[in-house]
Structures are given as structure tokens and as C-alpha cells.
Design a protein around this motif. Structure first.
Motif, PDB file in Angstrom:
ATOM      1  N   HIS A  59      -3.292  -4.762   4.148  1.00  0.00           N
ATOM      2  CA  HIS A  59      -4.165  -4.264   3.087  1.00  0.00           C
ATOM      3  C   HIS A  59      -5.626  -4.352   3.483  1.00  0.00           C
ATOM      4  O   HIS A  59      -6.424  -3.463   3.156  1.00  0.00           O
ATOM      5  CB  HIS A  59      -3.907  -5.033   1.787  1.00  0.00           C
ATOM      6  CG  HIS A  59      -2.673  -4.587   1.077  1.00  0.00           C
ATOM      7  ND1 HIS A  59      -1.416  -5.017   1.419  1.00  0.00           N
ATOM      8  CD2 HIS A  59      -2.496  -3.718   0.045  1.00  0.00           C
ATOM      9  CE1 HIS A  59      -0.521  -4.439   0.625  1.00  0.00           C
ATOM     10  NE2 HIS A  59      -1.153  -3.654  -0.221  1.00  0.00           N
ATOM     11  N   ALA A  63      -5.869  -0.466   3.160  1.00  0.00           N
ATOM     12  CA  ALA A  63      -5.866  -0.125   1.735  1.00  0.00           C
ATOM     13  C   ALA A  63      -6.969   0.873   1.404  1.00  0.00           C
ATOM     14  O   ALA A  63      -6.764   1.804   0.608  1.00  0.00           O
ATOM     15  CB  ALA A  63      -6.015  -1.384   0.882  1.00  0.00           C
ATOM     16  N   ARG A  66      -5.989   4.312   2.549  1.00  0.00           N
ATOM     17  CA  ARG A  66      -4.981   4.839   1.616  1.00  0.00           C
ATOM     18  C   ARG A  66      -5.650   5.451   0.398  1.00  0.00           C
ATOM     19  O   ARG A  66      -5.288   6.573  -0.031  1.00  0.00           O
ATOM     20  CB  ARG A  66      -4.038   3.718   1.185  1.00  0.00           C
ATOM     21  CG  ARG A  66      -3.149   4.070  -0.001  1.00  0.00           C
ATOM     22  CD  ARG A  66      -2.292   2.901  -0.449  1.00  0.00           C
ATOM     23  NE  ARG A  66      -1.603   3.193  -1.692  1.00  0.00           N
ATOM     24  CZ  ARG A  66      -1.998   2.816  -2.901  1.00  0.00           C
ATOM     25  NH1 ARG A  66      -3.115   2.088  -3.038  1.00  0.00           N
ATOM     26  NH2 ARG A  66      -1.312   3.144  -3.981  1.00  0.00           N
ATOM     27  N   HIS A  67      -6.630   4.780  -0.178  1.00  0.00           N
ATOM     28  CA  HIS A  67      -7.328   5.326  -1.348  1.00  0.00           C
ATOM     29  C   HIS A  67      -8.049   6.628  -0.998  1.00  0.00           C
ATOM     30  O   HIS A  67      -8.073   7.576  -1.799  1.00  0.00           O
ATOM     31  CB  HIS A  67      -8.302   4.301  -1.911  1.00  0.00           C
ATOM     32  CG  HIS A  67      -7.646   3.200  -2.686  1.00  0.00           C
ATOM     33  ND1 HIS A  67      -7.020   3.412  -3.890  1.00  0.00           N
ATOM     34  CD2 HIS A  67      -7.497   1.881  -2.426  1.00  0.00           C
ATOM     35  CE1 HIS A  67      -6.509   2.288  -4.346  1.00  0.00           C
ATOM     36  NE2 HIS A  67      -6.786   1.329  -3.471  1.00  0.00           N
ATOM     37  N   ARG A  69      -7.088   8.808   1.235  1.00  0.00           N
ATOM     38  CA  ARG A  69      -6.064   9.844   1.371  1.00  0.00           C
ATOM     39  C   ARG A  69      -5.569  10.302  -0.013  1.00  0.00           C
ATOM     40  O   ARG A  69      -5.293  11.484  -0.220  1.00  0.00           O
ATOM     41  CB  ARG A  69      -4.901   9.340   2.210  1.00  0.00           C
ATOM     42  CG  ARG A  69      -5.253   8.943   3.642  1.00  0.00           C
ATOM     43  CD  ARG A  69      -5.437  10.153   4.569  1.00  0.00           C
ATOM     44  NE  ARG A  69      -6.647  10.905   4.323  1.00  0.00           N
ATOM     45  CZ  ARG A  69      -7.857  10.590   4.781  1.00  0.00           C
ATOM     46  NH1 ARG A  69      -8.014   9.500   5.514  1.00  0.00           N
ATOM     47  NH2 ARG A  69      -8.909  11.345   4.524  1.00  0.00           N
ATOM     48  N   TRP A 198       2.895   6.750  -0.862  1.00  0.00           N
ATOM     49  CA  TRP A 198       1.517   6.245  -0.912  1.00  0.00           C
ATOM     50  C   TRP A 198       0.988   6.135  -2.333  1.00  0.00           C
ATOM     51  O   TRP A 198       0.096   5.327  -2.612  1.00  0.00           O
ATOM     52  CB  TRP A 198       0.599   7.171  -0.119  1.00  0.00           C
ATOM     53  CG  TRP A 198       0.659   7.001   1.367  1.00  0.00           C
ATOM     54  CD1 TRP A 198       0.860   7.978   2.301  1.00  0.00           C
ATOM     55  CD2 TRP A 198       0.504   5.782   2.106  1.00  0.00           C
ATOM     56  NE1 TRP A 198       0.861   7.434   3.558  1.00  0.00           N
ATOM     57  CE2 TRP A 198       0.629   6.091   3.467  1.00  0.00           C
ATOM     58  CE3 TRP A 198       0.285   4.456   1.735  1.00  0.00           C
ATOM     59  CZ2 TRP A 198       0.529   5.128   4.467  1.00  0.00           C
ATOM     60  CZ3 TRP A 198       0.188   3.494   2.721  1.00  0.00           C
ATOM     61  CH2 TRP A 198       0.303   3.833   4.071  1.00  0.00           C
ATOM     62  N   SER A 218      -0.236  -1.949  -2.420  1.00  0.00           N
ATOM     63  CA  SER A 218       0.399  -0.664  -2.160  1.00  0.00           C
ATOM     64  C   SER A 218       1.906  -0.860  -2.030  1.00  0.00           C
ATOM     65  O   SER A 218       2.369  -1.691  -1.238  1.00  0.00           O
ATOM     66  CB  SER A 218      -0.153  -0.061  -0.862  1.00  0.00           C
ATOM     67  OG  SER A 218       0.738   0.884  -0.307  1.00  0.00           O
ATOM     68  N   SER A 220       3.917   1.145  -0.606  1.00  0.00           N
ATOM     69  CA  SER A 220       4.265   1.519   0.767  1.00  0.00           C
ATOM     70  C   SER A 220       4.090   0.349   1.718  1.00  0.00           C
ATOM     71  O   SER A 220       4.984   0.041   2.523  1.00  0.00           O
ATOM     72  CB  SER A 220       3.386   2.688   1.237  1.00  0.00           C
ATOM     73  OG  SER A 220       3.532   3.818   0.430  1.00  0.00           O
ATOM     74  N   GLU A 254      -2.482  11.653   6.506  1.00  0.00           N
ATOM     75  CA  GLU A 254      -1.606  10.596   5.995  1.00  0.00           C
ATOM     76  C   GLU A 254      -0.631  10.134   7.074  1.00  0.00           C
ATOM     77  O   GLU A 254      -0.296   8.945   7.163  1.00  0.00           O
ATOM     78  CB  GLU A 254      -0.853  11.095   4.762  1.00  0.00           C
ATOM     79  CG  GLU A 254      -1.764  11.364   3.578  1.00  0.00           C
ATOM     80  CD  GLU A 254      -0.998  11.827   2.341  1.00  0.00           C
ATOM     81  OE1 GLU A 254       0.231  11.593   2.285  1.00  0.00           O
ATOM     82  OE2 GLU A 254      -1.629  12.407   1.446  1.00  0.00           O
ATOM     83  N   LEU A 257      -2.504   7.815   9.318  1.00  0.00           N
ATOM     84  CA  LEU A 257      -2.590   6.482   8.730  1.00  0.00           C
ATOM     85  C   LEU A 257      -1.329   5.678   9.035  1.00  0.00           C
ATOM     86  O   LEU A 257      -1.416   4.505   9.436  1.00  0.00           O
ATOM     87  CB  LEU A 257      -2.805   6.604   7.217  1.00  0.00           C
ATOM     88  CG  LEU A 257      -2.737   5.312   6.400  1.00  0.00           C
ATOM     89  CD1 LEU A 257      -3.726   4.278   6.907  1.00  0.00           C
ATOM     90  CD2 LEU A 257      -2.982   5.625   4.916  1.00  0.00           C
ATOM     91  N   TRP A 258      -0.168   6.286   8.865  1.00  0.00           N
ATOM     92  CA  TRP A 258       1.071   5.578   9.191  1.00  0.00           C
ATOM     93  C   TRP A 258       1.109   5.200  10.679  1.00  0.00           C
ATOM     94  O   TRP A 258       1.528   4.098  11.034  1.00  0.00           O
ATOM     95  CB  TRP A 258       2.290   6.433   8.846  1.00  0.00           C
ATOM     96  CG  TRP A 258       2.806   6.225   7.444  1.00  0.00           C
ATOM     97  CD1 TRP A 258       2.884   7.149   6.447  1.00  0.00           C
ATOM     98  CD2 TRP A 258       3.339   5.016   6.896  1.00  0.00           C
ATOM     99  NE1 TRP A 258       3.424   6.594   5.309  1.00  0.00           N
ATOM    100  CE2 TRP A 258       3.710   5.285   5.558  1.00  0.00           C
ATOM    101  CE3 TRP A 258       3.522   3.725   7.399  1.00  0.00           C
ATOM    102  CZ2 TRP A 258       4.269   4.314   4.722  1.00  0.00           C
ATOM    103  CZ3 TRP A 258       4.073   2.755   6.566  1.00  0.00           C
ATOM    104  CH2 TRP A 258       4.445   3.054   5.251  1.00  0.00           C
TER     105      TRP A 258
END
Length: 567
Positions: A59, A63, A66-67, A69, A198, A218, A220, A254, A257-258
Motif C-alpha cells: 500500500h 495505493a 491505484r487511486h 488509475r 481495483w 485495497s 486487490s 492498470e 501497475l500490476w
């Protein structure tokens, strides 16, 4: 004994060598993960201080991205609602034009994916999946699992026990269930775990960032992080590896990111970069237009793509729900895989995958057998056989089923197709489908779906959505309704179609205009006919359905608000 805990993970040094990861080597960090929920038996085996450290590290680093995206998703939805059609990206044309790159491909144990069984991670369903004879078990923490705290953590315990050879279950009737094969044996499916998307949060775990702010974790990162941390090394020892299905992506960023998360996670526990394998579900129209870029971003970890048909249909409705009557789809049962826009989607997926050395995995037919009704079973087997015959003929390398009794039928269709390829083949990568040339306009040409909107179709959608939401609120995420397997994706189709029909003033085949007043009257009729029982959640389900299908605002996912309110 159940207790309630409020625990903060203290930062601990990793035993792995300091690696190069996105953002550089591991810096000192101060964030914590707070656990504030009932702790059941053995929960401490999953929520260890070391595992919480790992979640905090994930996170801390990801994190915020993620926000970002998720904010980009919202901007794209606004653009689509205002009339801008999505298309293939001009800025990534060089990636599509470069013929030299390939994905990592199948990892150990993923070479044969002819039939994959999907299902939630409760103990009974897990044992049935592991005994099923499928090649892969999609251990689903997402659409087939209701995200109660109990399901989230006990699903992790199920996976932990399965990989240690200790998984067993006794029903309330006293029936014993156990895995009948060695977990590393050739007759046991390879496990591929699907974390939540996500957009979903885990509110029973709270992350405190560097500034002291706290926020829900999250879903995920929680699902991925706990499974990876506890099981990655064991999976490698068993001859496979930490493998994941990635749901509901809407862009190659995205996927990037993964990939960054995978690089970081492998370095954190000290395993080789590229050990993880991911299969991406192409279940949004946005992802369909970025398939090649998604493969490229994940190329050092990617095994393939999956045609997630039900969420894909939902994404079409969601993206174009306010764009006029030519975007209105007919009754759900008429949206088959042979309508032109769905054919374009699957043909593009196979050709894209095989051009880059990735497996193409087909989707799940909703038909399921009924062991108490031979006629229903015969009809289900016929429908599934036709569906899998089409996929195998199109070049897919494997497919999904939702019930063990469907495995022989699905496998027979792929065995027949594979016999026409190289001797001993377990995939169809040689079929590059060079003749396929799909345009963005073909993917968006949904007006050719055919079929009609009927009064019975409206009532069916309302009834299916209500019955599914009621089960979901009780903690059951995969539900057999009228001999079809329903999960969160099919419930999303049902409620979003009702919203669209109301807001587009759609007229049924019988001449009835679908307005809010009439939809409420149908809801009342359906509600009056429900089979009520002690402890049911139908009153709550009616409130959820009304808020996501019959209000002016359209929530992006029905599960988000319902989770926040009821879980």
C-alpha cells in the motif's frame, strides 16, 4: 475463541537482498495496517505480523497509483457518456506494430489449460474443484465470492491448507470431503487465484500512510498480498508457481501497475523476477481496445488472456447506457457469443494472443446441469458442447466451466480440435488467425445484437438480480438460479439493463413503454412472488436493487455501495 483486534503492523526488515524495484530499493517506511474485525479460529495464521508488513509495503508504494488509475476510469466514463467513442490508442501504435516481442507464456503447470473450473474458495467448493479433473482451478476471491470478512480470510486459509495437503471439510450433515489426489500430482488442477478488482476495498483492514491518514485497504492488494506472501515459495516447491487471474482491467496502465507490483513482490520475498504468471481477463470494452498493450506491459509475467464475456457485456451497457436507443441491448438471453460485436471481441482476443505467444482462454457458459433433472442436464450439456465447439474452432487454447459434470463435455471439444494440430499439442498457438482484422467500429457496433426487449425479460432481470443480491448479502457469491450459474457479473448485466431500458424509454415487443413507474410495479410483482424464509435478506436486496437500477444515478458497480453499507 472470537475476539476483536486492532493491530498495527510494525515495519520489519525483509530477509531478501535489497533489490531494484519501481521507485528504487526498499526505503524505510512508517505506514501501518490496522485490523479491526472479528478474528475467527486460525485467522492469526493469515494475519501474521510479517504478512501485514507486506500489505503495508504494497500500500505504501502502490495505493496512490491505484487511486490515479481509478480516477482515469472515471474520466473515460465521462468521455464515453458525452459521445466520445473509445478506440485503439494512437500513442501506442508502435507497440502494436513491433512484431518482435512476445510474452513469457505458460509457467510450469500451465502448459495444458484445456478445461479450467471456476469457483469460490470455501472449503467444500475448493475440494470439489481440486477433485474435478480440470487442468486449472480458478480460485475465485472476486465475482464468485461474496466479500464478507469471513470469506476473505477463510478463503486464504482454504488455499493455505490445500497447498499443505491438509484441506478437508465436514458438512453439517456429517459428510466428509477431502482432496483425493496429491496436490502436486498430475490429476490435480494447477491453482490460479483471482483477487478482487481495483475498484473494491477491504474495509476491515485500514492503511495508515506517511501523512497519518487512514483509508480502507485495497481488496486487490489484500487478496494478492496474503496469498502471495504465504504461498509463493510453497507453490514453487510443488512445481508450479504463484499464478493469478487479473480482473476488470480498463487500460494498459492498470496492467503496468500490476507488473510493478509483481516485480516488487518477487524481490520482497527473494524469488526470481518473472516467476509470477498472470492471465488477464478482457472483460471491459476499454481493455478490448488495449489488449496488445496489456500483454506488452505484463510481458515478463503474462501467460494469456481470457474472454470474460459476462463482465464484457456489462461494460458495454455501462459505457454506452446514455448514448441513445442504438446502444440498447435486447433481453439478456439474446446476447449470445455469436452476435457480431461479441464475435469481433473473441476473434480479436485469439489473434492478439497467438501473435504474441499468449494463451487464449474462453469464457464460461452459464448453463449448468441438474443431477435431479435429466432433461435440464441434457439441455445444459448440449448448450455447453456447442459453446465450447465454437471456442475450440476459433482457436482458443482452453475454456472455463462452473460445474465438474461439464468437464468431460468441454474437454471433448478441445481434444477434437487439438487432434487437427501438431501431435501431442496442448494448445493452439500455431493458429495465429492472420485473417482476422477487427476494427474499433466492429467492437462498438452493438446495434446488430438482434432480439427484442420483452416484458418477461424485464421481470426475469429483476428476479435474477434480487435473488442473486439476496444470496450475496448472506455471503454466497455463486448461485444457481433457474439452472443458470449467476455471479456478480450476471447480476450487473441484469440490473444495468433495467436502468438503461428505463432511462431510454425503451418500448417492449408487446408495446409497453418501460418507465420508472412500470418498472417499480414489476418489482412489486416479482417481490410478491419470492420464496421468503427465516433469515433471508430480500428486504435489503430490494433496497440495493432499487438504488442501482431504478434511481437516476447509475453506480459503476452494485457491489461497492452494498459492501460499504452491509458488510
Amino acid at each position: 475463541m472470537n475476539t476483536t483486534a486492532t493491530t498495527f503492523a510494525e515495519p520489519r526488515p525483509t530477509t531478501a537482498a535489497t533489490p531494484t524495484v519501481p521507485g528504487g530499493a526498499f526505503p524505510a517506511y512508517e505506514p501501518r495496517i490496522e485490523v479491526s474485525a472479528a478474528l475467527g479460529p486460525r485467522y492469526d495464521e493469515i494475519l501474521t505480523p510479517e504478512a501485514l508488513d507486506f500489505l503495508a509495503a504494497l500500500h505504501d508504494r502502490f495505493a496512490g497509483i491505484r487511486h490515479d488509475r481509478l480516477a482515469a476510469r472515471l474520466r473515460n466514463r465521462v468521455d464515453a457518456a458525452q459521445g466520445r467513442n473509445p478506440g485503439f490508442l494512437a500513442e501506442t501504435a508502435h507497440i502494436r506494430a513491433d512484431t518482435s516481442w512476445r510474452v513469457a507464456g505458460a509457467g510450469p503447470g500451465l502448459e495444458d489449460r484445456r478445461v479450467e473450473i471456476t469457483g469460490p474458495t470455501d472449503r467444500k467448493m475448493a475440494i470439489n474443484a481440486l477433485n474435478s479433473g480440470a487442468k486449472v482451478w480458478l480460485a475465485d476471491q472476486e465475482d464468485a465470492t461474496s466479500p464478507t470478512w469471513q470469506n476473505v480470510i477463510e478463503g486464504q486459509l482454504t488455499l493455505l491448507d490445500a497447498l499443505s495437503g491438509q484441506l478437508h471439510f465436514t458438512s453439517t450433515e456429517g459428510k466428509e470431503y477431502a482432496v483425493t489426489h496429491d496436490i502436486a500430482g498430475p490429476d490435480t488442477p494447477t491453482i490460479v487465484m483471482r483477487p478482487r478488482g481495483w475498484h473494491l476495498e477491504e474495509k476491515h483492514l485500514r492503511f495508515r500512510d506517511r501523512t497519518g491518514r487512514t483509508m480502507n485497504a485495497s481488496g486487490s492488494l489484500v487478496d494478492f498480498g496474503l496469498y502471495f506472501f504465504h504461498n509463493a515459495t510453497r507453490l514453487i516447491e510443488l512445481g508450479s508457481g504463484p499464478y493469478f487471474y487479473l480482473p476488470k482491467l480498463e487500460s494498459h496502465l492498470e496492467a503496468r501497475l500490476w507488473n510493478d507490483i509483481f516485480v516488487f513482490a518477487q524481490a520482497y520475498i527473494g524469488i526470481d523476477r518473472g516467476t509470477i504468471r498472470a492471465t488477464v481477463l478482457i472483460e471491459t470494452i476499454q481493455a478490448a481496445l488495449e489488449m496488445e498493450e496489456i500483454l506488452y506491459e505484463l510481458r515478463e509475467h503474462c501467460a494469456g488472456l481470457n474472454a470474460g464475456r459476462w463482465d464484457y457485456i456489462f461494460s458495454i451497457i455501462k459505457a454506452f447506457r446514455s448514448r441513445g436507443r442504438r446502444f440498447v441491448l435486447p433481453d439478456r438471453k439474446h446476447i449470445t457469443m455469436t452476435v457480431p460485436f461479441m464475435r469481433a471481441y473473441t476473434e480479436l482476443l485469439v489473434s492478439t494472443c497467438h501473435r504474441r505467444g499468449a494463451y487464449a482462454i474462453g469464457g464460461m457458459s452459464a448453463f449448468i446441469p441438474n443431477r435431479r433433472d435429466p432433461e435440464v442436464t441434457a439441455r445444459a450439456l448440449e448448450q455447453v458442447a456447442a459453446d465450447k465447439r465454437r471456442e475450440a474452432a476459433d482457436g482458443f487454447d482452453g475454456t472455463w466451466v462452473a460445474h465438474p459434470d461439464l468437464i468431460p463435455t468441454a474437454r471433448a471439444e478441445f481434444d477434437a480440435a487439438f487432434r487437427s494440430g501438431p501431435q501431442g499439442a496442448t494448445e493452439q498457438l500455431h493458429r495465429t488467425r492472420d485473417e482476422v482484422q477487427v476494427t474499433a467500429a466492429q467492437l462498438l457496433d452493438i446495434g446488430w445484437a438482434g432480439g427484442q426487449v420483452t416484458e418477461a425479460g424485464v421481470a426475469d432481470n429483476i428476479g435474477i438480480a434480487l435473488r442473486y443480491i439476496e444470496s450475496w448479502l448472506r455471503g454466497i457469491g455463486a448461485v444457481a438460479i433457474d439452472n443458470l450459474m449467476e455471479d456478480a457479473a450476471t447480476a450487473e448485466i441484469s440490473r444495468s439493463q433495467v436502468w438503461q431500458w428505463v432511462n431510454e424509454n425503451t418500448v417492449t415487443a408487446e408495446g409497453r413503454r418501460i418507465d420508472a413507474e412500470w418498472a417499480h410495479s414489476v418489482l412489486a410483482q416479482v417481490t410478491a412472488g419470492l420464496d421468503r424464509f427465516d433469515g433471508d435478506r430480500f428486504d435489503d436486496a430490494i433496497e440495493v436493487f432499487t438504488s442501482v437500477a431504478l434511481e437516476p444515478e447509475f453506480p459503476a458497480f452494485l457491489t461497492v455501495g452494498a459492501y460499504a453499507r452491509y458488510f
